[in-house]
Design an enzyme around this catalytic site. Structure first.
Site, PDB file in Angstrom:
ATOM      1  CE  LYS A 238      37.924 133.754  44.748  1.00 60.43           C
ATOM      2  NZ  LYS A 238      37.098 133.834  45.970  1.00 60.43           N
TER       3      LYS A 238
ATOM      4  CE  LYS B  58      30.987 138.535  46.757  1.00 60.58           C
ATOM      5  NZ  LYS B  58      30.972 137.657  47.936  1.00 60.58           N
TER       6      LYS B  58
ATOM      7  CG  ASP C  21      37.068 137.177  45.613  1.00 58.18           C
ATOM      8  OD1 ASP C  21      37.540 136.617  46.612  1.00 58.18           O
ATOM      9  OD2 ASP C  21      36.131 136.697  44.947  1.00 58.18           O
TER      10      ASP C  21
ATOM     11  NE  ARG D   5      33.161 127.054  46.795  1.00 58.38           N
ATOM     12  CZ  ARG D   5      32.541 127.038  47.979  1.00 58.38           C
ATOM     13  NH1 ARG D   5      31.816 125.992  48.330  1.00 58.38           N
ATOM     14  NH2 ARG D   5      32.634 128.054  48.793  1.00 58.38           N
TER      15      ARG D   5
END
Length: 506
Positions: free
Chosen positions: A278, A290, A301, A364
């Protein structure tokens, strides 16, 4: 850093630092020192320096407790400028792999704190439960290399010079010399891969963009006949109908990239292991924005992608005899005017439709298309790596990565690799009962499954796109970076992945 294995006596080697083991004195204060506190080469040196080490232990100046270090200068009986005594706890008690790792990290820190340009490690007297000399050497090389890592390239002042450049590992049995030399190379290569992972993770989002990751991947392949790299742009991804991945980058000016590295170190006919990372280079959460506090850490991330690229660097340095494919799904998640909105429905490369209930569950969405793309390589196994869920941090903290799999044998191999590497994972459930939480009234699947079991339902989501092969998912949200004063990427789980691939190759 250079590593060598030698069969010479540690006391005869000229070095700036000689690392020797000591143990806790089992006798009470003031009593005669227990002979168990020093043995082997340490005892030889003690004899040569008229019992100096024993005296210091008896006086309590050297404790011998696990990881404790004491630096002695100009010790008679050896050719070292300084001797660093490394505590290994109570002699006779089983020294676990975890305790050895802790001790060797302390030894590396102690050597690094000196002006020493080289060091000699004399650990052949040390017995570690269920581990051999090669394992000790590999871990030593890994942690000594990792100890000198620093990220200062974006500071205006020059980085402080780290003197340590060479480490010699002494071997008592000449028959083990080849295995130990190979293990030192493997440990060093693993740490080099970890360093790349850290560098990419620590870079800010305005530098480390999806296109930057693509450039770094191509740089890895440059000049290596076994490694090729390519990066698909958004036009090419649209042609492949990767609507899920592209929904994440829709609000950003930075174009997404699907980066593919192919390492052909094994037989041409051998199926590859595929690693999927990812690569969200910055995650604002998109329209599901956020909170502002701590959002700077969302540059991390993309640590799944960073770990996959770091792993590829390590195995190419090791010249591992295995076929490996790395796929990095890289995108930036921003709340622009074209950004995907909660309630939007997109079609993935697999043909499954996805209702996006929360745009902050974007990892995802990029991974599912990458997992579908992985099918074309007819993989032996696929392992995806992602800073996927805060729920995994709640469940496991920073000590273990969450491991999910549709194949128990594959899961066990990864768990064992984590134990050997000192980079642990924990097997989490992937039960059908959780799948129903992803039901959608309007699409084939929703991208979130409610507040309960968030890490599990995220894995359940991915599992629906990984039915064509043996698959495992590592949720590294808690292990990929540290916060607070020690803020920075950890380099995990490069060590686990490299160990896993080494086992696959053997």
């Amino acid at each position: 850093m250079e590593f060598q294995a030698k069969t010479s006596s540690a006391l005869t080697l000229r070095t700036h630092s000689l690392v020797l083991p000591v143990y806790e004195n089992s006798k009470s204060s003031g009593a005669t020192i227990s002979s168990a506190a020093i043995s082997g080469t340490t005892a030889e040196l003690d004899d040569a320096c008229d019992g100096l080490i024993a005296k210091l232990i008896k006086q309590g100046d050297i404790k011998g407790s696990l990881g404790a270090t004491r630096v002695l200068h100009d010790v008679a009986g050896c050719k070292a400028d300084r001797v660093i005594l490394l505590g290994l706890g109570k002699q006779g008690e089983a020294l676990s792999a975890e305790k050895f790792d802790k001790a060797i990290k302390k030894a590396a820190a102690a050597v690094k704190a000196t002006p020493a340009k080289d060091a000699v490690l004399c650990l052949d007297d040390v017995t570690v439960t269920d581990r051999d000399e090669a394992w000790k050497a590999s871990q030593s090389a890994k942690y000594f290399t990792d100890a000198v890592y620093q990220f200062t390239q974006l500071k205006s002042k020059k980085a402080p010079v780290i003197n340590l450049k060479k480490v010699i590992y002494t071997v008592a049995d000449k028959k083990q010399l080849k295995a130990v030399s190979s293990a030192l190379t493997a440990g060093h290569s693993t740490a080099v891969g970890m360093a790349l992972c850290k560098d990419l993770g620590n870079l800010p989002g305005n530098i480390c963009t999806p296109s930057y990751l693509a450039q770094e991947a191509k740089k890895l392949a440059r000049g290596n006949t076994k490694l090729t790299a390519k990066a698909l742009n958004e036009k090419q991804m649209r042609e492949l109908k990767m609507g899920s991945l592209l929904s994440v980058s829709a609000g950003s000016e930075q174009e997404a990239r699907l980066i593919v590295l192919e390492y052909k170190g094994g037989k041409k006919s051998a199926k590859p292991v595929v690693l999927v990372g990812k690569g969200i280079t910055f995650d604002t959460g998109g329209i599901s924005l956020k909170p502002g506090v701590g959002m700077d850490e969302m540059k991390f991330d993309m640590c799944g992608a960073a770990s996959v690229l770091g792993t590829m660097k390590a195995i190419t340095e090791m010249n591992l005899p295995l076929n490996v494919v790395a796929i990095v799904a890289a995108a930036e998640n921003m709340p622009g005017s074209r950004a995907t909105k909660p309630g939007d429905i997109v079609t993935s490369m697999s043909g499954k439709t996805i209702e996006i209930l929360n745009t902050d569950a974007e990892g995802r969405l990029v991974l599912c298309d990458a997992l579908t793309y992985a099918e074309r390589f007819k993989p032996k196994a696929v392992v995806d790596v992602a800073t996927l869920t805060g729920a995994c941090v709640v469940a496991l903290g920073k000590h273990a990565s969450g491991l999910y799999s549709n194949n128990d044998d594959l899961a066990e191999q990864l768990l064992e690799a984590g134990k050997r590497a000192g980079d642990k994972a924990w097997h989490m459930p992937l039960w059908d009962e959780y799948q129903q939480q992803l039901d959608s009234n309007f699409a084939d699947i929703a991208n979130i499954g409610g507040p309960g079991g968030g890490s599990i339902t995220a894995a359940c989501f991915l599992s629906r796109f990984a039915k064509a092969y043996d698959w495992a998912h590592l949720d590294i949200a808690g292990t990929a970076w540290d916060s607070g004063a020690a803020k920075g990427a950890t380099g995990r789980p490069v060590s686990l992945l490299v160990e896993f691939l080494q086992q696959q190759a053997s």
